[in-house]
Design a protein around this motif. Structure first.
Motif, PDB file in Angstrom:
ATOM      1  N   ALA A   1       0.855  -1.180   0.000  1.00 19.92           N
ATOM      2  CA  ALA A   1       0.000   0.000   0.000  1.00 19.92           C
ATOM      3  C   ALA A   1       0.892   1.231   0.000  1.00 19.92           C
ATOM      4  CB  ALA A   1      -0.897   0.012   1.233  1.00 19.92           C
ATOM      5  N   LEU A   2       0.394   2.287  -0.592  1.00 22.42           N
ATOM      6  CA  LEU A   2       1.097   3.568  -0.558  1.00 22.42           C
ATOM      7  C   LEU A   2       0.846   4.209   0.804  1.00 22.42           C
ATOM      8  CD1 LEU A   2       0.175   4.775  -4.144  1.00 22.42           C
ATOM      9  CD2 LEU A   2       2.295   3.702  -3.381  1.00 22.42           C
ATOM     10  N   PRO A   3       1.726   5.125   1.240  1.00 25.05           N
ATOM     11  CA  PRO A   3       1.588   5.697   2.587  1.00 25.05           C
ATOM     12  C   PRO A   3       0.197   6.266   2.869  1.00 25.05           C
ATOM     13  CG  PRO A   3       3.673   6.354   1.627  1.00 25.05           C
ATOM     14  CD  PRO A   3       2.909   5.640   0.548  1.00 25.05           C
TER      15      PRO A   3
ATOM     16  N   TYR B   1       4.757   2.358  11.085  1.00 21.48           N
ATOM     17  CA  TYR B   1       3.806   3.281  11.689  1.00 21.48           C
ATOM     18  C   TYR B   1       3.772   3.102  13.198  1.00 21.48           C
ATOM     19  CZ  TYR B   1       1.687   4.590   7.254  1.00 21.48           C
ATOM     20  OH  TYR B   1       1.469   5.087   6.003  1.00 21.48           O
ATOM     21  N   ARG B   2       3.674   4.226  13.894  1.00 23.09           N
ATOM     22  CA  ARG B   2       3.315   4.196  15.317  1.00 23.09           C
ATOM     23  C   ARG B   2       1.927   4.825  15.371  1.00 23.09           C
ATOM     24  NH1 ARG B   2       6.941   7.291  19.347  1.00 23.09           N
ATOM     25  NH2 ARG B   2       5.687   9.069  18.737  1.00 23.09           N
ATOM     26  N   ALA B   3       0.969   4.029  15.820  1.00 22.61           N
ATOM     27  CA  ALA B   3      -0.416   4.487  15.854  1.00 22.61           C
ATOM     28  C   ALA B   3      -1.052   4.031  17.149  1.00 22.61           C
ATOM     29  CB  ALA B   3      -1.174   3.935  14.646  1.00 22.61           C
ATOM     30  N   ARG B   4      -2.082   4.741  17.564  1.00 16.75           N
ATOM     31  CA  ARG B   4      -2.797   4.339  18.772  1.00 16.75           C
ATOM     32  C   ARG B   4      -4.285   4.262  18.463  1.00 16.75           C
ATOM     33  NH1 ARG B   4      -5.055   8.693  21.523  1.00 16.75           N
ATOM     34  NH2 ARG B   4      -4.402  10.698  20.713  1.00 16.75           N
ATOM     35  N   LEU B   5      -4.947   3.355  19.140  1.00 15.29           N
ATOM     36  CA  LEU B   5      -6.381   3.176  18.972  1.00 15.29           C
ATOM     37  C   LEU B   5      -7.107   4.320  19.665  1.00 15.29           C
ATOM     38  CD1 LEU B   5      -8.498   1.245  17.799  1.00 15.29           C
ATOM     39  CD2 LEU B   5      -8.489   0.042  19.987  1.00 15.29           C
ATOM     40  N   VAL B   6      -8.006   4.992  18.950  1.00 17.56           N
ATOM     41  CA  VAL B   6      -8.699   6.147  19.522  1.00 17.56           C
ATOM     42  C   VAL B   6     -10.198   5.922  19.635  1.00 17.56           C
ATOM     43  CG1 VAL B   6      -6.982   7.855  18.838  1.00 17.56           C
ATOM     44  CG2 VAL B   6      -8.813   7.268  17.255  1.00 17.56           C
ATOM     45  N   ARG B   7     -10.685   4.786  19.316  1.00 18.46           N
ATOM     46  CA  ARG B   7     -12.131   4.500  19.425  1.00 18.46           C
ATOM     47  C   ARG B   7     -12.572   4.449  20.859  1.00 18.46           C
ATOM     48  NH1 ARG B   7     -13.985  -0.085  15.251  1.00 18.46           N
ATOM     49  NH2 ARG B   7     -13.037   0.795  13.445  1.00 18.46           N
TER      50      ARG B   7
ATOM     51  N   GLY C   1      13.575   4.113  13.661  1.00 17.96           N
ATOM     52  CA  GLY C   1      13.014   5.461  13.713  1.00 17.96           C
ATOM     53  C   GLY C   1      13.539   6.408  12.652  1.00 17.96           C
ATOM     54  N   GLU C   2      14.173   5.867  11.606  1.00 18.48           N
ATOM     55  CA  GLU C   2      14.687   6.709  10.537  1.00 18.48           C
ATOM     56  C   GLU C   2      13.555   7.514   9.887  1.00 18.48           C
ATOM     57  OE1 GLU C   2      15.743   3.393  11.466  1.00 18.48           O
ATOM     58  OE2 GLU C   2      15.897   2.713   9.404  1.00 18.48           O
ATOM     59  N   ALA C   3      13.887   8.690   9.399  1.00 21.61           N
ATOM     60  CA  ALA C   3      12.898   9.521   8.713  1.00 21.61           C
ATOM     61  C   ALA C   3      12.382   8.785   7.476  1.00 21.61           C
ATOM     62  CB  ALA C   3      13.513  10.856   8.309  1.00 21.61           C
TER      63      ALA C   3
ATOM     64  N   GLU D   1       0.548   8.386  14.834  1.00 19.28           N
ATOM     65  CA  GLU D   1       1.389   9.311  15.586  1.00 19.28           C
ATOM     66  C   GLU D   1       2.692   9.607  14.859  1.00 19.28           C
ATOM     67  OE1 GLU D   1       1.805   7.429  19.404  1.00 19.28           O
ATOM     68  OE2 GLU D   1      -0.139   8.200  20.085  1.00 19.28           O
ATOM     69  N   ARG D   2       3.168   8.601  14.105  1.00 21.67           N
ATOM     70  CA  ARG D   2       4.450   8.797  13.413  1.00 21.67           C
ATOM     71  C   ARG D   2       4.602   7.758  12.308  1.00 21.67           C
ATOM     72  NH1 ARG D   2      10.537   8.562  15.884  1.00 21.67           N
ATOM     73  NH2 ARG D   2      11.536   9.366  14.036  1.00 21.67           N
TER      74      ARG D   2
END
Length: 103
Positions: free
Chosen positions: A59-61, A97-103, A84-86, A76-77
């Motif tokens: 998948a594309l970003p 990806y660093r993501a958090r569940l917000v539901r 952690g490279e750019a 989040e990032r």
């Protein structure tokens, strides 16, 4: 090219303790379908051989970000590697990806 004349993709040890050298061959990239099909040749230290064809979908970003959002995550990032490279869309081999569940 013969094995040994080219660079191995990876060295691995299977559950039985056999050592394998893995070579990636004949990568076919289909950008419009976001698909990469590769043949992998496995050569054991004993001389045993095996071949496997894998089809990778990517998948594309922006697509992956949308999928994460639809599943209730907030990104989040986005990094270009596991250290952690750019992220660089033209150069990075990975999207981490660093993501958090917000539901």
């Amino acid at each position: 090219e013969e094995e040994g004349e080219e660079e191995a993709l990876v060295m691995a040890v299977d559950a039985a303790g056999r050592e394998w050298t893995v070579y990636e061959r004949d990568a076919e990239v289909e950008p419009h379908a976001r698909r990469i099909r590769c043949r992998y040749d496995f050569v054991a230290a004993s001389g045993e051989r095996a071949t496997q064809v894998n089809e990778h979908h990517y998948a594309l970003p922006e697509q992956l970000s949308a999928l994460l959002a639809a599943a209730g995550f907030e990104v989040e990032r986005l990094c270009g590697g596991f250290e952690g490279e750019a992220f660089d869309e033209e150069e990075s081999e990975h999207m981490v990806y660093r993501a958090r569940l917000v539901r």
